[in-house]
Scaffold this motif. Structure first.
Motif, PDB file in Angstrom:
ATOM      1  N   GLU A 429       0.937  -1.285  -0.047  1.00 16.01           N
ATOM      2  CA  GLU A 429      -0.012   0.121   0.014  1.00 16.01           C
ATOM      3  C   GLU A 429       0.898   1.166  -0.069  1.00 16.01           C
ATOM      4  OE1 GLU A 429      -2.113  -0.715   3.417  1.00 16.01           O
ATOM      5  OE2 GLU A 429      -3.989  -1.506   2.799  1.00 16.01           O
ATOM      6  N   ALA A 430       0.055   2.297  -0.336  1.00 18.52           N
ATOM      7  CA  ALA A 430       0.935   3.640  -0.370  1.00 18.52           C
ATOM      8  C   ALA A 430       0.205   4.569   0.350  1.00 18.52           C
ATOM      9  CB  ALA A 430       1.299   3.982  -1.851  1.00 18.52           C
ATOM     10  N   GLU A 431       0.645   5.490   0.843  1.00 19.73           N
ATOM     11  CA  GLU A 431       0.071   6.893   1.304  1.00 19.73           C
ATOM     12  C   GLU A 431       1.031   8.029   1.289  1.00 19.73           C
ATOM     13  OE1 GLU A 431      -1.576   8.283   5.653  1.00 19.73           O
ATOM     14  OE2 GLU A 431      -0.242   6.582   5.544  1.00 19.73           O
ATOM     15  N   ARG A 432       0.366   9.330   0.800  1.00 18.35           N
ATOM     16  CA  ARG A 432       1.119  10.216   0.656  1.00 18.35           C
ATOM     17  C   ARG A 432       1.165  11.089   2.034  1.00 18.35           C
ATOM     18  NH1 ARG A 432       1.772  14.054  -3.870  1.00 18.35           N
ATOM     19  NH2 ARG A 432       2.966  15.612  -3.216  1.00 18.35           N
ATOM     20  N   GLY A 434       3.105  14.518   3.302  1.00 20.41           N
ATOM     21  CA  GLY A 434       4.010  15.507   3.010  1.00 20.41           C
ATOM     22  C   GLY A 434       4.370  15.571   1.524  1.00 20.41           C
ATOM     23  N   ASP A 435       5.639  15.718   1.296  1.00 17.63           N
ATOM     24  CA  ASP A 435       6.399  15.744  -0.083  1.00 17.63           C
ATOM     25  C   ASP A 435       6.846  14.464  -0.201  1.00 17.63           C
ATOM     26  OD1 ASP A 435       8.147  15.815   1.785  1.00 17.63           O
ATOM     27  OD2 ASP A 435       9.249  17.321   0.808  1.00 17.63           O
ATOM     28  N   GLU A 436       6.393  13.266   0.166  1.00 17.62           N
ATOM     29  CA  GLU A 436       6.920  12.004  -0.059  1.00 17.62           C
ATOM     30  C   GLU A 436       5.858  10.974  -0.036  1.00 17.62           C
ATOM     31  OE1 GLU A 436       9.920  11.080   2.889  1.00 17.62           O
ATOM     32  OE2 GLU A 436       8.372  10.786   4.574  1.00 17.62           O
ATOM     33  N   TRP A 437       6.145   9.772  -0.657  1.00 17.55           N
ATOM     34  CA  TRP A 437       5.254   8.573  -0.531  1.00 17.55           C
ATOM     35  C   TRP A 437       5.724   7.747   0.280  1.00 17.55           C
ATOM     36  CZ3 TRP A 437       0.482   8.488  -2.401  1.00 17.55           C
ATOM     37  CH2 TRP A 437       0.056   9.295  -3.853  1.00 17.55           C
ATOM     38  N   GLN A 438       5.051   7.357   1.104  1.00 18.17           N
ATOM     39  CA  GLN A 438       5.312   6.059   1.945  1.00 18.17           C
ATOM     40  C   GLN A 438       4.819   4.916   1.630  1.00 18.17           C
ATOM     41  OE1 GLN A 438       4.982   7.072   6.337  1.00 18.17           O
ATOM     42  NE2 GLN A 438       6.192   8.747   6.236  1.00 18.17           N
ATOM     43  N   ILE A 439       5.532   3.978   1.327  1.00 23.25           N
ATOM     44  CA  ILE A 439       4.876   2.626   0.788  1.00 23.25           C
ATOM     45  C   ILE A 439       5.234   1.410   1.938  1.00 23.25           C
ATOM     46  CG2 ILE A 439       5.097   0.923  -1.135  1.00 23.25           C
ATOM     47  CD1 ILE A 439       5.977   3.568  -2.761  1.00 23.25           C
ATOM     48  N   SER A 440       4.315   0.602   2.143  1.00 31.73           N
ATOM     49  CA  SER A 440       4.521  -0.513   3.287  1.00 31.73           C
ATOM     50  C   SER A 440       4.310  -1.843   2.254  1.00 31.73           C
ATOM     51  CB  SER A 440       3.598  -0.330   4.132  1.00 31.73           C
ATOM     52  OG  SER A 440       2.339  -0.486   3.686  1.00 31.73           O
ATOM     53  N   PRO A 513       0.115  12.132 -10.000  1.00 33.52           N
ATOM     54  CA  PRO A 513      -1.248  11.220 -10.230  1.00 33.52           C
ATOM     55  C   PRO A 513      -1.133  10.084  -9.178  1.00 33.52           C
ATOM     56  CG  PRO A 513      -0.362  11.046 -12.143  1.00 33.52           C
ATOM     57  CD  PRO A 513       0.670  12.061 -11.285  1.00 33.52           C
ATOM     58  N   VAL A 514      -2.225   9.656  -8.591  1.00 31.14           N
ATOM     59  CA  VAL A 514      -2.299   8.302  -7.881  1.00 31.14           C
ATOM     60  C   VAL A 514      -2.666   7.390  -8.771  1.00 31.14           C
ATOM     61  CG1 VAL A 514      -2.896   7.216  -5.779  1.00 31.14           C
ATOM     62  CG2 VAL A 514      -2.162   9.526  -5.764  1.00 31.14           C
ATOM     63  N   SER A 515      -2.150   6.042  -8.752  1.00 30.64           N
ATOM     64  CA  SER A 515      -2.829   5.097  -9.743  1.00 30.64           C
ATOM     65  C   SER A 515      -4.001   4.639  -9.011  1.00 30.64           C
ATOM     66  CB  SER A 515      -1.661   3.905  -9.944  1.00 30.64           C
ATOM     67  OG  SER A 515      -0.427   4.556 -10.604  1.00 30.64           O
ATOM     68  N   PRO A 516      -4.780   4.173 -10.005  1.00 30.37           N
ATOM     69  CA  PRO A 516      -6.188   3.627  -9.509  1.00 30.37           C
ATOM     70  C   PRO A 516      -5.828   2.300  -8.443  1.00 30.37           C
ATOM     71  CG  PRO A 516      -6.371   4.051 -11.765  1.00 30.37           C
ATOM     72  CD  PRO A 516      -4.967   4.254 -11.441  1.00 30.37           C
ATOM     73  N   ALA A 517      -6.611   2.254  -7.691  1.00 29.57           N
ATOM     74  CA  ALA A 517      -6.309   0.900  -6.728  1.00 29.57           C
ATOM     75  C   ALA A 517      -6.630  -0.472  -7.528  1.00 29.57           C
ATOM     76  CB  ALA A 517      -7.214   0.935  -5.673  1.00 29.57           C
ATOM     77  N   ALA A 518      -5.717  -1.141  -7.516  1.00 25.17           N
ATOM     78  CA  ALA A 518      -5.565  -2.447  -8.118  1.00 25.17           C
ATOM     79  C   ALA A 518      -5.194  -3.427  -7.105  1.00 25.17           C
ATOM     80  CB  ALA A 518      -4.575  -2.358  -9.230  1.00 25.17           C
ATOM     81  N   THR A 519      -5.929  -4.618  -7.261  1.00 24.11           N
ATOM     82  CA  THR A 519      -5.585  -5.785  -6.364  1.00 24.11           C
ATOM     83  C   THR A 519      -5.767  -7.051  -7.220  1.00 24.11           C
ATOM     84  OG1 THR A 519      -6.652  -5.035  -4.597  1.00 24.11           O
ATOM     85  CG2 THR A 519      -6.180  -7.296  -4.297  1.00 24.11           C
ATOM     86  N   GLY A 520      -4.648  -7.983  -7.039  1.00 23.08           N
ATOM     87  CA  GLY A 520      -4.654  -9.144  -7.907  1.00 23.08           C
ATOM     88  C   GLY A 520      -3.595 -10.119  -7.776  1.00 23.08           C
ATOM     89  N   GLN A 521      -3.612 -11.125  -8.761  1.00 26.39           N
ATOM     90  CA  GLN A 521      -2.441 -11.978  -8.678  1.00 26.39           C
ATOM     91  C   GLN A 521      -2.280 -12.355 -10.442  1.00 26.39           C
ATOM     92  OE1 GLN A 521      -4.390 -14.846  -5.887  1.00 26.39           O
ATOM     93  NE2 GLN A 521      -2.061 -14.881  -5.439  1.00 26.39           N
ATOM     94  N   PRO A 522      -1.061 -11.376 -10.848  1.00 29.47           N
ATOM     95  CA  PRO A 522      -1.035 -11.622 -12.206  1.00 29.47           C
ATOM     96  C   PRO A 522      -0.544 -12.892 -12.595  1.00 29.47           C
ATOM     97  CG  PRO A 522       0.368  -9.902 -11.257  1.00 29.47           C
ATOM     98  CD  PRO A 522      -0.005 -10.575 -10.059  1.00 29.47           C
TER      99      PRO A 522
END
Length: 539
Positions: A429-432, A434-440, A513-522
């Motif tokens: 997941e990602a969260e904005r 301040g001036d950075e993206w925090q991804i977990s 821009p934030v990419s649309p939410a996506a969930t899956g197993q390619p």
């Protein structure tokens, strides 16, 4: 003694003198204006009505005389009406006039007019009225003869004298008012002169004690600014400017001392620059040697290593079971060591190339990168019945191959260190912030103890034996180097309640821009997953 006074003290003294003078003038003007106001009040409220009443008094007296004469001639009572009305008006006016004035002469003349009128009425008017009422008009007219007329003329003369006295009092009050106005104007003129003189004195004082010394001091400062750093700055004028000159001279001395320090530091900087240039040249040579070593490691060293591994594998396949058990074990050790050495060399080369061999930053859609990374590891996900989901991933600036390797290593680690009692689940997941993206990247695996939070990102550091969890121990070190190369930071979330949560931050671009939410197993991409499969299936 005054020469040693400060500028503020001199200005204060001048202002104090001006305030005292203006205060005295203002006090005098106020007292004079108050006196003039009282005179004006007296003129308007007393003397004016008093003059009017004196004129009315004369009219009332004349009305009495006219009424008596008309009644004496005709005997008609209607013609006698002005007489009693005049008496009443006279008495009212005299009482009112006595209340309006405190002038002794006016009061004396007023009493005289009143007494003469009373005597005239008692000796002339009343007898004539009685005779006329008795029907003896001749007697009434004889009473009002020439002597009676002369007597009434005396009353008229007294009333006229009273009016003249009231006019004289009015003129005196007007003169006093005019004199007060002149005094007020004189005091105001004196106040203006005091202000003008004080302004001129202040201007001269500022010119002599401020402007001229400041101009001289500015000239001295300009000479120092042109390069005469050894010139002593001396100040003149009041103590404030003298202290300012001393402070500026102390600043000049400090600047001279600092300038010497700067010159010495400049020499040291030049020497340091020369040393840095030498070190840079040495570093360039070292980098060339490192690149040459990398080339040798990737070609020359791997070639004999591949031969050793190949022949060991041939020995293992051809002579397996033909030698004793110890010989088979030794051959297995040799094959495993050769393969691990090959993986270590490949991982080390990959680690050293991060940031050194670059294709430039571009806009990278992390949603697509994670999708491809998950597809590369799809075969492993199917083996362990794992699920990989992601949502809300942004677009960042970076190198797509490196970011792909970043997420591949994170997902691979989550699948490798899975919990034996449950199916692996990886959530990205990602969260904005301040001036950075925090991804977990969170999983439900075996987890990592908080005391090992720093150790896991060190190259070739392992928390488990290699026979329990395969690999070289370089995966998270590569993750850390890729993130730092992109200007970010990475850390272990020590507060995770279950499994392992690796968090990292990447710089965000403006209007990103934030990419649309996506969930899956390619779906599996076999060619791209070959490297990870090799590590997992190696003996």
């Amino acid at each position: 003694m005054v020469r040693h006074w400060t500028l503020s003290r001199r200005v204060t003294a001048l202002c104090a003198v001006v305030v005292l003078l203006l205060g005295a003038l203002a006090t005098g003007a106020t007292a004079t204006a108050e006196t003039s106001r009282s005179h004006v009040t007296e003129l308007l409220d007393r003397i004016g009505p008093l003059r009017t009443d004196s004129e009315r008094l004369l009219t009332a007296l004349v009305d009495q005389e006219t009424g008596v004469r008309g009644f004496a001639l005709s005997g008609t009572e209607r013609l006698l009406a002005p007489y009693p009305a005049g008496i009443a008006e006279q008495r009212r006016l005299i009482a009112e006039m006595r209340g309006l004035t405190r002038d002794r002469t006016v009061l004396t003349q007023l009493d005289a007019v009143d007494a003469q009128a009373e005597a005239w009425r008692a000796e002339v008017a009343e007898p004539a009225i009685s005779a006329a009422r008795a029907g003896d008009s001749t007697a009434a007219q004889s009473i009002l003869s020439e002597p009676a007329r002369a007597r009434f003329d005396q009353i008229r003369a007294s009333a006229t004298a009273l009016q003249d006295r009231i006019i004289a009092v009015r003129a005196a009050a007007a003169d006093r008012i005019q004199a007060g106005q002149k005094r007020v104007m004189t005091l105001l003129l004196l106040a203006a002169i005091v202000v003008l003189v004080a302004g001129l004195a202040l201007a001269v004082l500022l010119r002599q004690l401020v402007t001229r010394p400041v101009v001289t001091l500015a000239g001295e400062v300009r000479r120092v600014a042109r390069g005469e750093y050894d010139r002593e700055i001396k100040g003149a004028g009041p103590p404030e400017l003298a202290r300012l000159a001393r402070d500026i001279n102390a600043m000049r001395q400090q600047i001279v001392a600092d300038l010497g320090t700067v010159r010495r530091a400049h020499v040291q900087v030049e020497q340091a620059n020369q040393l840095l240039e030498q070190q840079a040249a040495e570093l360039t040579r070292s980098n060339r040697d490192l690149e040459q070593f990398a080339y040798v490691a990737s070609h020359d060293l791997q070639e004999p290593l591949r031969k050793v591994a190949s022949f060991c594998q041939l020995l293992q396949r051809r002579y397996a079971g033909q030698l004793d058990e110890r010989a088979d074990q030794y051959i297995a050790f040799a094959v495993d060591g050769a393969q691990r050495m090959q993986r270590l060399i490949n991982d080390l080369l990959a680690f050293s190339r991060i940031g050194r061999i670059t294709s430039g930053f571009t806009e990278v859609d992390l949603d697509r990168v994670v999708s491809e990374a998950a597809a590369q590891l799809n075969w492993r996900s199917e083996q362990v019945d794992a699920s990989v989901t992601w949502s809300g991933l942004p677009t960042v600036r970076g190198e797509e191959p490196l970011l792909s390797a970043l997420f591949t290593n994170l997902i691979s680690n989550s699948l490798k260190f899975r919990h034996p009692d449950r199916s692996p689940h990886v959530r990205i997941e990602a969260e904005r912030v301040g001036d950075e993206w925090q991804i977990s990247c969170a999983d439900n695996g075996i987890g990592i103890e908080p005391e090992y939070a720093d150790k896991i990102f060190v190259i070739f550091q392992r928390l488990h034996p290699k026979n329990e969890y395969p690999g070289t121990g370089i995966g998270l070190a590569i993750v850390k180097k890729i993130i730092e190369y992109h200007g970010g930071r990475v850390w272990l979330d020590a507060e995770a309640e279950e499994g392992t949560v690796i968090r990292f931050a990447l710089p965000a671009t403006a209007d990103e821009p934030v990419s649309p939410a996506a969930t899956g197993q390619p779906e599996l991409i076999p060619a791209a997953a070959e490297a990870a499969r090799t590590e997992e299936t190696a003996p």
